[in-house]
Every structure is written in C-alpha cells, then in structure tokens.
Motif scaffolding. Structure first.
Motif, short mmCIF file in Angstrom:
data_model
loop_
_atom_site.label_atom_id
_atom_site.label_comp_id
_atom_site.label_asym_id
_atom_site.label_seq_id
_atom_site.Cartn_x
_atom_site.Cartn_y
_atom_site.Cartn_z
N ALA A 14 -0.89 9.26 -3.06
CA ALA A 14 -1.50 7.98 -2.70
C ALA A 14 -0.93 6.87 -3.58
O ALA A 14 -0.75 7.05 -4.79
CB ALA A 14 -3.02 8.05 -2.89
N PRO A 15 -0.59 5.74 -2.98
CA PRO A 15 -0.01 4.65 -3.77
C PRO A 15 -1.02 4.11 -4.78
O PRO A 15 -2.23 4.17 -4.58
CB PRO A 15 0.32 3.59 -2.71
CG PRO A 15 -0.58 3.90 -1.56
CD PRO A 15 -0.77 5.37 -1.57
N ALA A 16 -0.49 3.64 -5.87
CA ALA A 16 -1.35 3.04 -6.90
C ALA A 16 -2.01 1.78 -6.35
O ALA A 16 -1.47 1.11 -5.46
CB ALA A 16 -0.51 2.70 -8.13
N PRO A 17 -3.19 1.45 -6.83
CA PRO A 17 -3.86 0.23 -6.36
C PRO A 17 -2.97 -0.99 -6.56
O PRO A 17 -2.25 -1.10 -7.57
CB PRO A 17 -5.12 0.16 -7.24
CG PRO A 17 -5.33 1.55 -7.73
CD PRO A 17 -3.97 2.17 -7.85
N ALA A 18 -2.99 -1.88 -5.59
CA ALA A 18 -2.18 -3.09 -5.68
C ALA A 18 -2.65 -3.97 -6.82
O ALA A 18 -3.86 -4.12 -7.06
CB ALA A 18 -2.24 -3.85 -4.36
#
Length: 478
Positions: free
Chosen positions: A73-77
């Motif tokens: 999962a991508p890191a929080p923006a």
C-alpha cells in the motif's frame, strides 16, 4: 512500423492473460511465446520490457519473466501546499524567472492522442528517420577504442571539423563547440550574449522555443517583422537604435514558421547593421539538411560571410535524423567563444562521447547522403500534397509562401478566426495543429496556424488530415 504494432499487440495479449499466473509465477519462455504468437524474438523481448516498465512483470536474466507481486500500500500522501508560498515569494523581483512558460514548446513536442493526425509535429516521422543507419552507427561507435571515455570538453576534433566544413568561409574546427541539440546551443548563446533584463531582437513571427529560452533567461524579446524575403533590415536598424539590444536571433534559411529565405541583398545589410550596433547575430541554421528536391542551390550560412565574428552560428543534426539524436554545433569567432565554452562546461560538462562517435560514423557512411536525398524527395512530395489539399478543400487559407525547405506551411487564417477555437475543434475532429499565437512575441497582425507535413505517415494521412481540418473549420468559421 509493423514491428511496433506487433509489440503493442503482444503486450496487450500478455497483459490480458496475467491473471492466469499467481504473483511470482513464471510466464512461458520467450521461445514458447515466439512459437505461439508467431512473432520474432525481438518482438517478445520488447513486449516483456513494456510490461516490466509498467510494473506488471519482472524479468530475470537467465531465468525468464515472472508476474510481479502486488505492490505494498502506498504511503499516505504528504502535504505539499507549503510549496505554493515557497515558489512564489517575491517572484516579481526576479530578473531570471523561476517559473517557465513551456506551452509554446509543448505544442510541437507533445504526442497527440492515438488516432489523431500530427500536423503539429516538429520532427521527421519514424518512417523518414534513418533508423537502421543510426543503429549501425551507434553499434560501430560503441566498439571504437576509447568510445566510452571522457571526450574533449569542446567536442571530438573530427566532428568539429565536419561541422566547420559545413559552415564554410573562415570558420575553423577550433571555433566550433559540440552541443546537445540546437535548443541547448541557443540557450548557451543567449546566456552568453545578454544579461538578465536586457532586450533581445527576434524575428516576428519566430520559433516559440527560442522565445521561451529568452524569457526563461530574464530577457525581453523585441519583435522585428519578417516578410517573404526574411527580416526587414530597415526595421532591424530601427530596433537596434531604439533598444540597444546586444543580439538579434534569426533563421535566415527556411525560417520557422514562415519558410522565408533571407534575400541575397539583405544578407550583408543585416550583418552590417548588427556590426554598427556593436551587437551579435545568432544564426539558427536549423533545417539546412531538410532542403526539398526542387530547391536549387542554397545560400551559404551568414557565418560563412562574416570575418569579424558578428555571427554566433547554431547547426544541428537532430531535425534530419531523430529527436533523440541530439548533436549540434555552436560556432563563434573571437573572445565570445571562450564565454560560450565556459557556460557550456558549467551547464552540461560535455556531450556524451558515444553519441559524438555515432554522429561521426553516421555522417561518414554511404547511408548519410542516401538518406538526405530520400528525405529531400519525400518532403517535396508531402509539401505538394499538403498545398494541393489546402487549395482544394481550404481555399480561404492564404499561403504567402510555399517553401522549398523545412517541414511545414504557415497559412494565414480568415480575418476574425479564433485560433484557439479552431485548434480545439480540429483536435476533436482528429487532427492536431500548432496555433500561430505562440510564434509572436507581441500582438500578432493576423491569425495563423502552422501545419507540419513531416511528422505524419505519408501523403494519404495528409489528405485525411486536411479533410478533418475542413470539417473543423466548417464548425468554427460557419
């Protein structure tokens, strides 16, 4: 073109079949894919490389290709809104602007959507590029002794000599610098010749990329009108007197966008006017190698008739080869040469040696003159096809000049035409245009579009593009 189509089709087929394999699962071997889809090993290799670039597969030398595992999962923006303040604070006081308007350049660099005919392109269509000759030249160059070492900062002596011979006159190899494309050479020249805040004289209309260079350097482009015989010397003299500009940038041969050639009686006058003003002439000789078959003898570069070092000359191989073959020359005489050399070294160090060696291999091969002859004949055929189609389907487009070199036409539109509306309507109809407004540094005297005939697949696509343009004009012009 067939190979590229096969690569795209195979990549799409493999993309659809990826769900058959678990993450980390191995795909069929290259040999199995060759036999199944009846394509070449090169096509398989390129299709797998495309999927690897998309993150869908992983290739391991000697092991094969595997379905990529799901990404974590991508890191929080993060919150980048603070940059709006940091990038804008006190910007009005900058002599050299920190933000650059690239819209005029992107109009001819951006690839149009699939199915759209490219009348806005600034380079040769792949079918016109000497791809085999360039590939062979690069292969031979890579095997030259020392080809991967550091080149002389000014460029390979043999390549500098080749460019000097092409310019002619008093120019020697010692007065030539090898640069990474014409855009880079023009950037170096303007930085060397004019301080931030200074005016610089430009042809009107002129190449939007040069206007962008000038503005990005904090310079103020001052227009000097061009007619069918090139820049008007009396107006050039007036502009020098009014502004004190240190330089005038021009394209004396097949000017972009008008196609004008500087008339013989004006050549000496332009040089004399600049010399009396204590100013330089930056000569962008960008399409000398894209002459049409019916052109006849070409005038020499201005630099060939300039013993006093007034002219800073730019010449490039890019337009006649490929947008990625970025090898050009910057030639100057006198103390300005040292300033040009210093700026180039600080900005880019040098042009990669393998590319310079490949350029030498290319221009020294029998394939080079054959390529130039073939392009010369094809450009004339395409020019004639476009002018004929415009005369038949768009007689309201006025062509003051049909050039005998270069890759485009510059029709004037009917009075009152909204260029932006026409460009948008044309794109919806399936043809991309370059609007005329970005070619003017001040208010344009009339509406224009630039129509390229070099970036399309052939004369059939030209005919279809003009037909689509007719449909767009019917909606906009009424």
């Amino acid at each position: 073109m067939q190979e590229r189509s096969s690569v795209a089709e195979l990549a799409e087929q493999l993309r659809r079949e990826l769900d058959r394999y678990s993450p980390g699962g191995k795909l069929p071997s290259s040999r199995a894919l060759v036999e199944r889809f009846r394509v070449s090993p090169v096509t398989v290799s390129r299709a797998l490389a495309r999927l690897a670039a998309e993150g869908l597969v992983v290739t391991r030398p000697g092991a094969g290709a595997f379905r990529a595992r799901p990404r974590t999962a991508p890191a929080p923006a993060g919150d980048t809104s603070w940059q709006e303040v940091a990038l804008s604070a006190d910007g009005t006081a900058d002599l050299v602007p920190r933000s650059v308007d690239a819209s005029g350049v992107l109009a001819s660099l951006a690839a149009p959507p699939p199915g759209v005919i490219e009348f806005n392109g600034g380079y040769l269509h792949p079918s016109l590029q000497p791809e085999r000759a360039m590939a062979a030249a690069l292969s031979r160059a890579g095997r030259r002794p020392g080809a991967w070492g550091r080149p002389p900062m000014e460029g390979l002596p043999e390549l500098r000599e080749w460019f000097a011979r092409g310019i002619g006159g008093p120019v020697t190899a010692a007065e030539v610098l090898i640069t990474a494309g014409g855009q880079s050479a023009l950037t170096t020249a303007l930085r060397a010749l004019a301080p931030p805040g200074a005016p610089v004289l430009v042809e009107s209309p002129t190449y939007p990329g040069m206007l962008a260079i000038a503005r990005a350097a904090g310079l103020r482009p001052v227009p000097v009108p061009v007619d069918t015989d090139g820049v008007r010397p009396e107006l050039l003299a007036d502009a020098f007197r009014a502004t004190g500009a240190p330089a005038f940038v021009c394209q004396p041969l097949f000017q972009n966008p008008t196609g004008a050639v500087l008339a013989p009686e004006r050549r000496a006058e332009v040089l004399r006017t600049a010399r009396e003003a204590g100013a330089f002439v930056v000569e962008d000789d960008f399409v000398r190698r894209l002459v049409h078959e019916d052109a006849g003898p070409l005038p020499r570069p201005l630099a060939a008739d300039d013993p006093d070092g007034v002219v800073v000359h730019v010449s490039s191989l890019t337009k006649a080869t490929s947008p990625s073959f970025r090898v050009s020359a910057l030639a100057a005489r006198g103390p300005v040469l040292e300033r040009l050399r210093a700026i180039q070294v600080v900005d880019t160090f040098f042009v990669p040696r393998p590319l310079q060696e490949a350029a030498l291999e290319l221009v020294g091969s029998p394939a080079w003159p054959r390529h130039l002859r073939a392009v010369s004949a094809e450009l004339k055929a395409r020019r004639d096809a476009m002018t004929g189609a415009l005369a038949l389907h768009l007689p309201e487009f006025v062509l003051p000049r049909v050039p005998s070199g270069g890759y485009h036409l510059w029709p004037r539109l009917p009075d009152g035409t909204d260029e932006s509306a026409l460009t948008s309507a044309a794109l919806r109809a399936g043809v991309a245009l370059a609007p005329g407004r970005p070619y003017f540094s001040a208010e344009p005297p009339a509406a224009h579009v630039r129509l390229s005939f070099a970036a399309v697949a052939g004369t059939g696509e030209i005919a279809e593009g003009v037909r689509r343009l007719r449909s767009a004009c019917d909606k906009v012009l009424g």
